[in-house]
Design a protein around this motif. Sequence first.
Motif, short mmCIF file in Angstrom:
data_model
loop_
_atom_site.label_atom_id
_atom_site.label_comp_id
_atom_site.label_asym_id
_atom_site.label_seq_id
_atom_site.Cartn_x
_atom_site.Cartn_y
_atom_site.Cartn_z
N SER A 13 0.85 -1.19 0.00
CA SER A 13 0.00 0.00 0.00
C SER A 13 0.88 1.23 0.00
N TYR A 14 0.46 2.22 -0.77
CA TYR A 14 1.07 3.55 -0.70
C TYR A 14 0.04 4.44 -0.01
N GLY A 15 0.22 4.74 1.25
CA GLY A 15 -0.81 5.47 1.99
C GLY A 15 -2.07 4.62 2.03
N SER A 16 -3.18 5.19 1.60
CA SER A 16 -4.44 4.44 1.66
C SER A 16 -4.68 3.65 0.37
N PHE A 17 -3.77 3.81 -0.62
CA PHE A 17 -3.95 3.14 -1.92
C PHE A 17 -3.23 1.79 -1.93
N THR A 18 -3.98 0.75 -2.29
CA THR A 18 -3.38 -0.59 -2.35
C THR A 18 -2.95 -0.88 -3.79
N LEU A 36 2.65 -9.07 -17.50
CA LEU A 36 2.05 -8.07 -18.38
C LEU A 36 0.94 -7.36 -17.64
N GLY A 37 0.72 -6.10 -17.98
CA GLY A 37 -0.37 -5.37 -17.35
C GLY A 37 -0.34 -3.92 -17.77
N PRO A 38 -1.49 -3.24 -17.77
CA PRO A 38 -1.53 -1.84 -18.17
C PRO A 38 -0.70 -0.96 -17.24
N ASN A 39 -0.47 0.28 -17.62
CA ASN A 39 0.24 1.23 -16.77
C ASN A 39 -0.43 1.26 -15.40
N GLY A 40 0.39 1.16 -14.36
CA GLY A 40 -0.14 1.25 -13.00
C GLY A 40 -0.67 -0.07 -12.44
N ALA A 41 -0.49 -1.17 -13.19
CA ALA A 41 -1.02 -2.47 -12.76
C ALA A 41 -0.34 -2.98 -11.49
N GLY A 42 0.92 -2.59 -11.30
CA GLY A 42 1.66 -3.04 -10.12
C GLY A 42 2.91 -3.85 -10.44
N LYS A 43 3.31 -3.86 -11.71
CA LYS A 43 4.46 -4.68 -12.13
C LYS A 43 5.76 -4.21 -11.48
N THR A 44 6.04 -2.91 -11.59
CA THR A 44 7.29 -2.39 -11.04
C THR A 44 7.30 -2.53 -9.52
N THR A 45 6.14 -2.36 -8.91
CA THR A 45 6.05 -2.53 -7.45
C THR A 45 6.51 -3.94 -7.07
N LEU A 46 6.04 -4.95 -7.81
CA LEU A 46 6.44 -6.32 -7.49
C LEU A 46 7.93 -6.52 -7.72
N PRO A 83 16.30 -1.90 -14.11
CA PRO A 83 15.13 -1.16 -13.65
C PRO A 83 14.43 -0.44 -14.81
N GLN A 84 13.20 -0.03 -14.55
CA GLN A 84 12.43 0.64 -15.61
C GLN A 84 13.14 1.93 -16.05
N GLU A 85 13.74 2.66 -15.10
CA GLU A 85 14.48 3.88 -15.45
C GLU A 85 15.97 3.56 -15.44
N ASP A 160 12.75 -4.93 -16.07
CA ASP A 160 11.51 -4.15 -16.07
C ASP A 160 11.45 -3.35 -17.37
N GLU A 161 10.67 -3.83 -18.31
CA GLU A 161 10.56 -3.25 -19.65
C GLU A 161 11.93 -3.06 -20.29
N PRO A 162 12.66 -4.16 -20.46
CA PRO A 162 14.05 -4.04 -20.94
C PRO A 162 14.19 -3.45 -22.33
N1 LIG Z 1 6.04 5.76 -4.63
C1 LIG Z 1 4.74 5.69 -4.88
N2 LIG Z 1 3.83 6.43 -4.18
C2 LIG Z 1 2.51 6.36 -4.42
N3 LIG Z 1 1.96 5.56 -5.36
C3 LIG Z 1 2.79 4.82 -6.08
C4 LIG Z 1 4.22 4.84 -5.91
N4 LIG Z 1 4.77 3.96 -6.78
C5 LIG Z 1 3.76 3.45 -7.50
N5 LIG Z 1 2.56 3.94 -7.10
C6 LIG Z 1 1.24 3.57 -7.61
O1 LIG Z 1 1.11 2.16 -7.56
C7 LIG Z 1 0.46 1.66 -8.73
C8 LIG Z 1 1.34 0.63 -9.39
O2 LIG Z 1 2.50 1.25 -9.91
P1 LIG Z 1 3.63 0.44 -10.67
O3 LIG Z 1 4.77 1.37 -10.92
O4 LIG Z 1 3.93 -0.80 -9.91
O5 LIG Z 1 2.88 0.09 -12.04
P2 LIG Z 1 3.42 -0.64 -13.35
O6 LIG Z 1 2.56 -1.82 -13.56
O7 LIG Z 1 4.88 -0.84 -13.25
O8 LIG Z 1 3.07 0.45 -14.48
P3 LIG Z 1 3.88 0.89 -15.84
O9 LIG Z 1 3.48 -0.05 -16.91
O10 LIG Z 1 3.37 2.27 -16.11
O11 LIG Z 1 5.34 0.88 -15.54
C9 LIG Z 1 0.16 2.89 -9.59
O12 LIG Z 1 -1.18 3.26 -9.38
C10 LIG Z 1 1.10 3.95 -9.06
O13 LIG Z 1 0.52 5.23 -9.21
#
Ligand SMILES: Nc1ncnc2c1ncn2[C@@H]1O[C@H](COP(=O)(O)OP(=O)(O)OP(=O)(O)O)[C@@H](O)[C@H]1O
Length: 308
Positions: A13-18, A36-46, A83-85, A160-162
């Motif tokens: 969770s980032y604050g109240s957002f899961t 695979l997943g759309p932007n914001g799916a959670g891939k980079t987080t994992l 990493p993605q960046e 991450d998106e090589p």
């Molecule tokens: N440091 C952070 N603080 C708050 N929210 C975050 C943070 N990092 C990611 N998020 C949120 O968590 C969700 C998942 O982000 P993540 O970067 O894991 O997505 P992704 O699947 O890698 O997307 P993309 O394809 O755009 O790279 C998104 O809604 C993003 O806004």
Amino acid sequence: MPSAVTLSQITKSYGSFTAVDRFSLEVERGTVFGLLGPNGAGKTTLIKILTTLMRPSSGDATVEGFSVLSAGKEVRRRIGVVPQENNLDRYLTARENLILHGRLHGMKPAEYNPRIDELLEMTGLAGRQHDFPDTFSGGMQRRLVVARALVHEPRVLFLDEPTTGLDPQSRRALWEHIRRLRHTMTVFLTTHYMDEADALCDRIMIMDHGESLADGSAAQLKDAFSRAHTYEVDFRGDASGFREILEELPFVRSVEQEGATFRLTLSGEDALKPLIDSPVGRQIRKICLLEPSLEDVFIALTGEKVRE
Ligand SMILES: Nc1ncnc2c1ncn2[C@@H]1O[C@H](COP(=O)(O)OP(=O)(O)OP(=O)(O)O)[C@@H](O)[C@H]1O
Ligand SMILES: [Mg+2]
């Protein structure tokens, strides 16, 4: 034998957002796994959790049997990360970036030098090895980051998106390299390129909103979503008037027509024989099943809407 990667009930969770919700996964050793997943799916987080850059809010994950929570050092020793960046050291030349990485992993010059020569060759950067990354194009920097991740011969490679920003030649060269690596290491990658996932991955998981939606080989995913039974049918001679006849058949769900080519969605595979036996059946010249592409599967699961 432990799996290369496990995630058990990972929540972030980032604050109240899961961002990731009780996510579980096991990746077998020696395979190429694609997330695979759309932007914001959670891939980079994992990936950040698995590479110990970020701690999960709850749950645990392991790499080569070591917990990211309690054995981060052991995990870091065994992984390579793209990493993605891009995060190159801009005050070091390309080669120095690779040398620093080898040293950080406790390698001696006799070990890292030949390895670095090979990687610079593989990524087409040998001629620019004494230049600074800031003088490289985006794609060249990306290739250098990939080379750096491989210097210490990791057991598990996280990408991450090589290939984002790479030209078609470099993408293919990297695919080729990943294919060669698959027997000696496990590859965990994310990508937005469906052809890349199709070409490389033994197993694909499609995720959205922090949850898994589908999991299997490219062929399995396509099969599971080809329940629609859509066929492309060409008729001999004049097909005018066929549309009306086809629309009347009880086992035909929908008809699309482009000239003499029809796209028929049938009620199921068992509708093929009645179609052949129907009044237009004798005029069929060619019939083929339309396979969904991986992109069709992806869109069917995650919707058409563009993410914020
Ligand atoms: N440091 C952070 N603080 C708050 N929210 C975050 C943070 N990092 C990611 N998020 C949120 O968590 C969700 C998942 O982000 P993540 O970067 O894991 O997505 P992704 O699947 O890698 O997307 P993309 O394809 O755009 O790279 C998104 O809604 C993003 O806004
Ligand atoms: Mg990402």
